[in-house]
Write an enzyme that holds these catalytic residues in place. Structure first.
Site, short mmCIF file in Angstrom:
data_model
loop_
_atom_site.label_atom_id
_atom_site.label_comp_id
_atom_site.label_asym_id
_atom_site.label_seq_id
_atom_site.Cartn_x
_atom_site.Cartn_y
_atom_site.Cartn_z
N THR A 234 0.84 -1.14 0.11
CA THR A 234 -0.08 0.03 -0.24
C THR A 234 0.87 1.25 -0.15
OG1 THR A 234 -0.09 -0.11 2.53
CG2 THR A 234 -2.04 -0.97 1.32
N ARG A 236 4.04 2.44 -2.40
CA ARG A 236 4.15 2.90 -3.97
C ARG A 236 4.33 2.00 -4.94
NH1 ARG A 236 1.29 6.59 -2.51
NH2 ARG A 236 1.63 8.89 -2.66
N GLU A 265 0.75 2.50 -13.33
CA GLU A 265 -0.78 2.92 -12.72
C GLU A 265 -1.18 3.77 -13.72
OE1 GLU A 265 -1.30 4.43 -8.54
OE2 GLU A 265 -0.32 2.81 -8.10
N HIS A 284 -5.42 2.00 -6.05
CA HIS A 284 -4.99 3.02 -5.12
C HIS A 284 -6.07 3.54 -4.38
CE1 HIS A 284 -1.27 5.80 -5.02
NE2 HIS A 284 -1.87 5.79 -3.74
P1 NAP Z 1 6.22 7.85 7.41
O1 NAP Z 1 5.67 8.22 8.61
O2 NAP Z 1 7.02 9.01 6.80
O3 NAP Z 1 6.99 6.39 7.57
C1 NAP Z 1 7.87 5.86 6.68
C2 NAP Z 1 8.65 4.95 7.08
O4 NAP Z 1 9.49 4.35 6.06
C3 NAP Z 1 9.52 5.37 8.30
O5 NAP Z 1 9.69 4.31 9.31
C4 NAP Z 1 10.96 5.57 7.61
O6 NAP Z 1 11.91 5.19 8.61
C5 NAP Z 1 10.87 4.36 6.56
N1 NAP Z 1 11.95 4.44 5.60
C6 NAP Z 1 11.90 5.48 4.76
N2 NAP Z 1 12.88 5.45 3.79
C7 NAP Z 1 13.61 4.10 4.29
C8 NAP Z 1 14.63 3.56 3.92
N3 NAP Z 1 15.27 3.90 2.91
N4 NAP Z 1 14.94 2.26 4.58
C9 NAP Z 1 14.08 1.91 5.66
N5 NAP Z 1 13.18 2.54 6.12
C10 NAP Z 1 12.78 3.39 5.49
O7 NAP Z 1 5.29 7.59 6.25
P2 NAP Z 1 3.78 6.95 6.26
O8 NAP Z 1 2.49 8.00 6.66
O9 NAP Z 1 3.71 5.75 7.12
O10 NAP Z 1 3.50 6.74 4.53
C11 NAP Z 1 4.32 5.80 4.00
C12 NAP Z 1 3.91 5.76 2.76
O11 NAP Z 1 2.85 5.22 2.10
C13 NAP Z 1 3.93 7.26 1.84
O12 NAP Z 1 5.29 7.84 1.65
C14 NAP Z 1 3.05 6.83 0.86
O13 NAP Z 1 3.87 6.70 -0.43
C15 NAP Z 1 2.31 5.53 1.08
N6 NAP Z 1 0.95 5.83 1.28
C16 NAP Z 1 -0.11 5.30 0.29
C17 NAP Z 1 -1.31 5.49 0.38
C18 NAP Z 1 -2.20 4.76 -0.66
O14 NAP Z 1 -3.31 5.21 -0.90
N7 NAP Z 1 -1.99 3.46 -0.79
C19 NAP Z 1 -1.95 6.07 1.28
C20 NAP Z 1 -1.00 6.77 2.24
C21 NAP Z 1 0.45 6.65 2.24
P3 NAP Z 1 12.52 6.23 9.80
O15 NAP Z 1 11.16 6.11 10.82
O16 NAP Z 1 13.65 5.42 10.30
O17 NAP Z 1 12.55 7.64 8.94
#
Ligand code: NAP
Length: 332
Positions: A234, A236, A265, A284
């Site tokens: 869910t 990207r 997509e 999505h």
């Molecule tokens: P978030 O709170 O910023 O969490 C992102 C997580 O990914 C954090 O734990 C971060 O680690 C980790 N991360 C980032 N880069 C990394 C790497 N290179 N190696 C290891 N861990 C890494 O974001 P969120 O709100 O959970 O959302 C996550 C993603 O879900 C969004 O960016 C978006 O693309 C996607 N999304 C999709 C939908 C949909 O409609 N399907 C809806 C909402 C979001 P750290 O904690 O150590 O920084």
């Protein structure tokens, strides 16, 4: 009299959701039949537009920004901002806002939905009913995977990853997670990626799309996953190498996949993933609940209004430091 700033809205939103924006700004709407940042009415107004309310469908790169010489704020109706060239924004003195947090529960719910749908073979089960194949109750009919006692590997343990962990714990799952920041967390155990793939019965992706995570789930990653394991995405689409996923599913190495995001997509109707009974694809819809989308609109508008009045954005995306410095010292 102070002129009201002109804001372009790149997709159709309910009028009530836009009310706080309409109160404070002049708004140019997209053509309903041709939404997007390049919609004709928006392009026509582009030289005067100071704020942009966009979605993840809009590619906000240097060539797009060049059409909006007075742009000061880009506010995206999404938490992900991989569709926005942050360096190009920073170089032009444009601030960027996004909508974290308010979509966490909706997206975590969908991750669980996909996990359960794959685990309990929902597409096969419902198809058998619809197609008149619901026969005798059989002791070994449509056997699936029970979540209780299984290991969930969360790749990314931010807001959504942790919300999935809370839900999965209630289903009796053990949680392993990967994130960059060293943390102890009562919800689960932080491990390296190899340990996660070797032990997880279900791998669920929750990292943003970045240069580092693009194509992360490739053939080697999938080969390291346990035979019969499920993949849920869910995050990207481009975090996963789609061809490698098709191969792993065709080979029977993976037990199934639940995908809310894909690369490309939309997925073409004749794509091999859509022929596989153990694959569930949704278009999505992670954040697609009325409550969440309304909150996202409100937050995106709050970001826009703050940026247009020179205040800090409630949820600003951090811009690249070098470019920010260049901007601060430059013409802006
Ligand atoms: P978030 O709170 O910023 O969490 C992102 C997580 O990914 C954090 O734990 C971060 O680690 C980790 N991360 C980032 N880069 C990394 C790497 N290179 N190696 C290891 N861990 C890494 O974001 P969120 O709100 O959970 O959302 C996550 C993603 O879900 C969004 O960016 C978006 O693309 C996607 N999304 C999709 C939908 C949909 O409609 N399907 C809806 C909402 C979001 P750290 O904690 O150590 O920084």
């Amino acid at each position: 009299m102070t002129a009201r700033p002109l804001v372009a809205v790149t997709d159709v939103l309910p009028r009530a959701w836009l009310e706080p924006l309409v109160q404070a700004c002049d708004v140019v709407a997209c053509d309903e039949d041709a939404p997007g940042v390049l919609s004709p009415p928006i392009l026509e107004a582009a030289p005067r537009v100071e704020g942009l309310l966009c979605t993840l469908e809009d590619r906000i790169d240097a060539s797009t920004l060049d059409r909006f010489p007075r742009l000061r704020v880009v506010s995206t109706l999404s938490v992900g901002f991989d569709h926005i060239d942050l360096a190009a924004c920073a170089a032009r003195g444009i601030v960027v806002g996004h909508t974290p947090g308010v979509l966490t529960d909706a997206t975590a719910d969908l991750a669980m939905t996909l996990m359960l749908a794959c685990a309990r073979r929902l597409p096969e089960a419902t198809a058998s009913v619809r197609e008149g194949r619901w026969g005798r109750w059989r002791p070994t009919g449509l056997l699936g995977l029970e979540l209780a006692g299984k290991v969930l590997g969360l790749v990314g343990f931010g807001q959504i990853g942790r919300a999935v962990a809370r839900r999965a714990r209630a289903f009796g799952m053990e949680i392993l997670f990967v994130r960059r920041t060293p943390t102890d967390d009562p919800l689960g155990r932080r491990v390296d990626l190899d340990t996660l793939t070797a032990n997880a019965d279900v791998v669920s992706l929750h990292v943003p799309l970045s240069d580092e995570t693009r194509g992360w789930v490739d053939g080697a990653f999938l080969a390291r996953m346990k035979p019969g394991a499920l993949l849920v995405n869910t995050a990207r689409g481009a975090v996963v190498d789609t061809d490698a996923l098709v191969d792993a599913l065709r080979a029977g190495h993976l037990g199934g996949a639940g995908l809310d995001v894909t690369d490309p997509e939309p997925l073409p109707a004749d794509h091999p993933l859509l022929d596989m009974p153990n694959v569930v694809v949704t278009p999505h819809i992670g954040s697609a609940t009325t409550d969440t989308r309304r909150r996202m609109a409100r937050l995106a508008i709050d970001n826009l209004l703050a940026g247009l009045s020179g205040r800090p954005l409630p949820h600003a995306v951090a811009l690249p430091a070098a470019s920010t410095l260049a901007h601060n010292g430059g013409p802006g």
